[in-house]
Design a protein around this motif. Sequence first.
Motif, short mmCIF file in Angstrom:
data_model
loop_
_atom_site.label_atom_id
_atom_site.label_comp_id
_atom_site.label_asym_id
_atom_site.label_seq_id
_atom_site.Cartn_x
_atom_site.Cartn_y
_atom_site.Cartn_z
N TYR A 50 1.77 6.30 6.80
CA TYR A 50 1.10 5.00 6.73
C TYR A 50 2.08 3.87 7.07
O TYR A 50 1.71 2.91 7.75
N GLY A 71 2.57 8.35 2.57
CA GLY A 71 3.10 6.99 2.56
C GLY A 71 3.98 6.71 3.76
O GLY A 71 3.92 5.62 4.34
N THR A 125 0.83 -1.20 0.00
CA THR A 125 0.00 0.00 0.00
C THR A 125 0.86 1.25 0.00
O THR A 125 0.58 2.21 -0.72
N VAL A 126 1.93 1.24 0.78
CA VAL A 126 2.87 2.38 0.78
C VAL A 126 3.49 2.55 -0.60
O VAL A 126 3.63 3.66 -1.11
N ILE A 179 0.93 4.07 -2.92
CA ILE A 179 0.77 5.51 -2.65
C ILE A 179 1.94 6.29 -3.26
O ILE A 179 1.75 7.35 -3.86
N ALA A 180 3.15 5.76 -3.16
CA ALA A 180 4.31 6.43 -3.74
C ALA A 180 4.23 6.47 -5.26
O ALA A 180 4.54 7.50 -5.88
N LEU A 221 4.27 11.23 -0.69
CA LEU A 221 5.33 10.50 0.00
C LEU A 221 5.22 10.67 1.51
O LEU A 221 5.50 9.73 2.26
#
Length: 93
Positions: A64, A61, A41-42, A45-46, A58
């Motif tokens: 998170y 992310g 997921t991170v 997002i990035a 970022l």
Amino acid sequence: MILAAVVAAIIVTMGLALVRAGKGPTVFDRILALNMFGTKTVLLIAVIGFVTDRPDFLDVGLVYALINFIGVIAVLRFSKYGNFADPDRERLS
């Protein structure tokens, strides 16, 4: 075109992590799969932040990722000890 393939590959690996979380033979396998889902997921997002040219994604992310790390540590501690108290500390009666 290539970024769409990257996003699709990340989503597929997230789905595989959810399948492993559901089928994991032990609790620790399920926790590891959920940790992998959080990591993907991170990464998603990035990538979305890169595609949309929004570098502030970022920061989202990273936050998170920290929440994911702390959550996994808390769940592992709870699954090992059954509570969040310090196991070395004696209980006051």
